[in-house]
Scaffold this active site. Sequence first.
Site, PDB file in Angstrom:
ATOM      1  N   PRO A 236       3.938   4.034  -2.056  1.00  0.00           N
ATOM      2  CA  PRO A 236       5.226   4.044  -2.763  1.00  0.00           C
ATOM      3  C   PRO A 236       6.326   3.250  -2.071  1.00  0.00           C
ATOM      4  O   PRO A 236       7.132   2.612  -2.744  1.00  0.00           O
ATOM      5  CB  PRO A 236       5.573   5.539  -2.839  1.00  0.00           C
ATOM      6  CG  PRO A 236       4.275   6.254  -2.668  1.00  0.00           C
ATOM      7  CD  PRO A 236       3.453   5.405  -1.767  1.00  0.00           C
TER       8      PRO A 236
ATOM      9  N   GLY B 275      -3.513   7.336   3.685  1.00  0.00           N
ATOM     10  CA  GLY B 275      -2.186   7.079   4.228  1.00  0.00           C
ATOM     11  C   GLY B 275      -1.781   5.645   3.977  1.00  0.00           C
ATOM     12  O   GLY B 275      -2.633   4.749   3.892  1.00  0.00           O
ATOM     13  N   GLU B 276      -0.471   5.426   3.863  1.00  0.00           N
ATOM     14  CA  GLU B 276       0.010   4.078   3.569  1.00  0.00           C
ATOM     15  C   GLU B 276      -0.397   3.109   4.676  1.00  0.00           C
ATOM     16  O   GLU B 276      -0.212   3.379   5.847  1.00  0.00           O
ATOM     17  CB  GLU B 276       1.532   4.081   3.413  1.00  0.00           C
ATOM     18  CG  GLU B 276       1.994   4.727   2.129  1.00  0.00           C
ATOM     19  CD  GLU B 276       3.407   4.318   1.765  1.00  0.00           C
ATOM     20  OE1 GLU B 276       3.766   3.157   1.970  1.00  0.00           O
ATOM     21  OE2 GLU B 276       4.149   5.178   1.274  1.00  0.00           O
ATOM     22  N   GLY B 277      -0.941   2.004   4.280  1.00  0.00           N
ATOM     23  CA  GLY B 277      -1.428   1.013   5.218  1.00  0.00           C
ATOM     24  C   GLY B 277      -2.918   1.143   5.459  1.00  0.00           C
ATOM     25  O   GLY B 277      -3.644   0.145   5.486  1.00  0.00           O
TER      26      GLY B 277
ATOM     27  N   ASP C  79       0.844  -1.188   0.000  1.00  0.00           N
ATOM     28  CA  ASP C  79       0.000   0.000   0.000  1.00  0.00           C
ATOM     29  C   ASP C  79       0.885   1.246   0.000  1.00  0.00           C
ATOM     30  O   ASP C  79       1.339   1.683   1.046  1.00  0.00           O
ATOM     31  CB  ASP C  79      -0.914  -0.004   1.226  1.00  0.00           C
ATOM     32  CG  ASP C  79      -1.907   1.146   1.228  1.00  0.00           C
ATOM     33  OD1 ASP C  79      -1.957   1.878   0.238  1.00  0.00           O
ATOM     34  OD2 ASP C  79      -2.636   1.297   2.223  1.00  0.00           O
TER      35      ASP C  79
END
Length: 671
Positions: free
Chosen positions: A509, A560-562, A507
Site C-alpha cells: 500500500p 511483508g512489503e518488499g 510492493d
Amino acid sequence: MSVEGWNTVLVLGGIRSGKSEFAESLVADAPTVRYVATSAVGDPDDTEWATRLAAHRARRPGSWTTEETADDPRRLADVLASAGPNETVLVDDLGGWVTVLLDPAHQPADDVATIAELADAVRASEARIVLVSPEVGLSLVPTTPLGRAFTDALGAANRAVADACDAVALVVAGQPAWLKPSAPARPVGVPAQAVPGGAAAPTPGGHPGTADRSPAPLPEVLTPTLPTTPAAPTTPAAPAAADGTGWAAPTMALPVVDTGLVIQPGMELPMPDEYAGPQAVQRLGTLDLPGAGLGVLERVVEFAAATQGTPTPTPWTDVRVLLLHGDHAGGAAAGALPGESARLARQARAGRGALARLAAENGAGLQVVDAPPSAPIEHGPALDGEAVEAALRYGWRLAEEAADAGVRLLVLGACGAGTEAAAAAVLVATAGAEAPTVLGRVYTADGEIDDAAWMVRCATVRDALHRTRRSPRDAKDVLAELGGGDVAVATGVLLGATARRVPVLLDGPVGLAAGMIGRDLAGQARHWCLLVDHGGHPAVRLAADVLGLTPLLELRLDLGEGANALAALPLLRSVLALAGALPAHPHHGGTDGDGSDATPTEPTDPAVSGGDVPDVTPEFAEPQPAGPGPTTTSADPNAAGAQQAEGHDAAESAGAGGTGPGRGDAGRRAG
C-alpha cells in the site's frame, strides 16, 4: 549531506555573523539531528551568556537530541566516530570546545594530538556532519598569553577540520561565501546553469550549485533559508552505465534553489524509451520459443527494455531494497502490535527475517530508512508542511544515492504501524474510494481476524476525510494531512528514481499510495514502476487500476512489503536472461540450435545436401554390470538415423515457412 553532495561542512564566522543560524538551516530538512553542545555552562551569574544559550536552545526543533561534551573535550571525536551513516550531527561550536580543551581542569592536555584526533574522526565518519567555529584569524593578536593560546589553538583546529571537511563556508553579516571547494566538478545529478562559454555558473548566494554528487552512505537534504531564484534547467551529457554498456540516459534537470531541488507539480521528468519496449516485444516473436513463449511475462521484457533504452535488456543485477520505517499514531495503527515495526526494522538491519534473507538470496542490498513519525490523522495533520518538503527531498536523495552507486533496480517496501490506513486515506482523497473498500483485514498475532481494529481504522480514515473536507487536495496537502512521513519519503524516492531513470518495483500500500501522489507531481513517474503482485490487498488493487499498473502475477503473497517483490525477482531475472540468450528461430534466420550445422563432417539429410548418407555406426561403451550408479545401454542405429532424418525434415519444413515442432503459436505470431 551537505552542499550539493558533500558529506561534511565547516561553517566559519565572526561573532553575531549568523554562522549558527546558517549551519542549522543546512540540516533543517534532516529527519533527526544530534546537536552536540561543546561549551561549558558558565558562571550562573552571567545572565548575558545564559541568554545566548537559551536562544540557541529555543531554535532547536523538538525532534533534535542534544549531547554535551563539555566535561571531556576528547569525547567529541568519539561522538563523531561512532555516528552511523544515517545520522546527522551538528557541532556548535569549536570555539567552546577549544576553551574547554585549554581549561586548567583538563591539563596537562595535548591539544595538538586532540585536534588531530578530531580531524581524523571527521574524515572517517560516515555520518553527515556540520561543524560551527568562530573565525579569529582576522582579528588582532591578543595581548594576553591566554588569549594568544586560545587563538593559536582555535586556528589550528579550524585548519585541521577544514582540511578534513568536504566543504567550508564563511558567513559574514549573514551572507555565506563558500571557500571549499573553489572549482566544483561537473555534476552527475542536477546539472549546472548554462552560461556563455559552457562554464558552470554558481547559484545565487555564492553556492556551487552544481557540484559533483559523490556517493554517500545515506542522502541528506540541505535547504538554507536564503532567498534565491530558481535556476534554469539544462540537460547534461548522458552518463555511462556502471557496466560500460552506456544504456543510461541523462538525468533530467529540475529547478535548483540554492542547495535544494524544488519538488513541485508539473515537473518535467524523463519517460522510458517509447521505441525500445515495442521493439523488444517484436524481437521476442522471432526467438526460438515454444508455444506462446513468455506469456504475460513479455511485459517484463518490455518494461526492462523501455527503462534500459535497448530492445535487448539485461537482467537486473545491482538491486537495492529501501525499507521505510515510520509509524502512524492514533487509530490508523489500531490492532498493530506495540513495537512490532521497530522489531522488524531491527531485524532487517541485522540481516534476519524474510526480507533480509530474500535480499541476500537475490544479491540485493538492503537499506532501512527511518521516516518521520506521523501524528494521528483523525485529530490533525500527519506532518507539517516543512516536514513534508524535507521527507520528499530525503526520498529523492535516497534514489540519487542509489543511482550514483550503480543500482539498476529499486525495490520499495515499508514496515511501519498504521501504514495501510494512511495509504487508504490517500486513496480515498485521490481516487474517490470509500475507506471500507480499500482497507484490508486486520489480523492478530495468532492469525485471527480483528474486526474491532478494522472498524477503528475505518472510522479513523472517515474522521480524517471529514476533517479535511474543505482542505486542498494538492499532492503535498494530501501528504501533510493524511499520508505522513513514510508515504512522503516513498514519493520522493519514486520522483528521484524517475529523474535518474532507475526503475522501481512497487510492493504494498505505501508504494502504491506514493505512486498516486507522485502522479500528481510528475505523471512520468508511474511509467518507471512495475507491480509484481497485488498480494490480495484491496488498496493495491485500486491504486494499480488507477495508475495502469497491471500486476504480473497473482501469487497473493503476504510476506511483508518488499519481500513479496523479492520472492518473484528471480523469475523476472530468468525471463530477461532467457530473452537475451535465446537465438532466433530458423524461420527468422536463426540456426537449428541442435548442433547439426556445427561441423561439415556430421551426417546430413540427402534431401538437403544432395549427397549420400554415410553408414555411420555410433560407438557405444561396453555394457556394464547392473549396480549402483548410472549405466549405459546400446541403441538401434537405424532408429537413431530415422529420428535424425525426421528432425531434418522438420527443420526443412520450418525453413519453407511452416512453424515446425518447438515453435507453435510463437512462429505463427511472428510470421
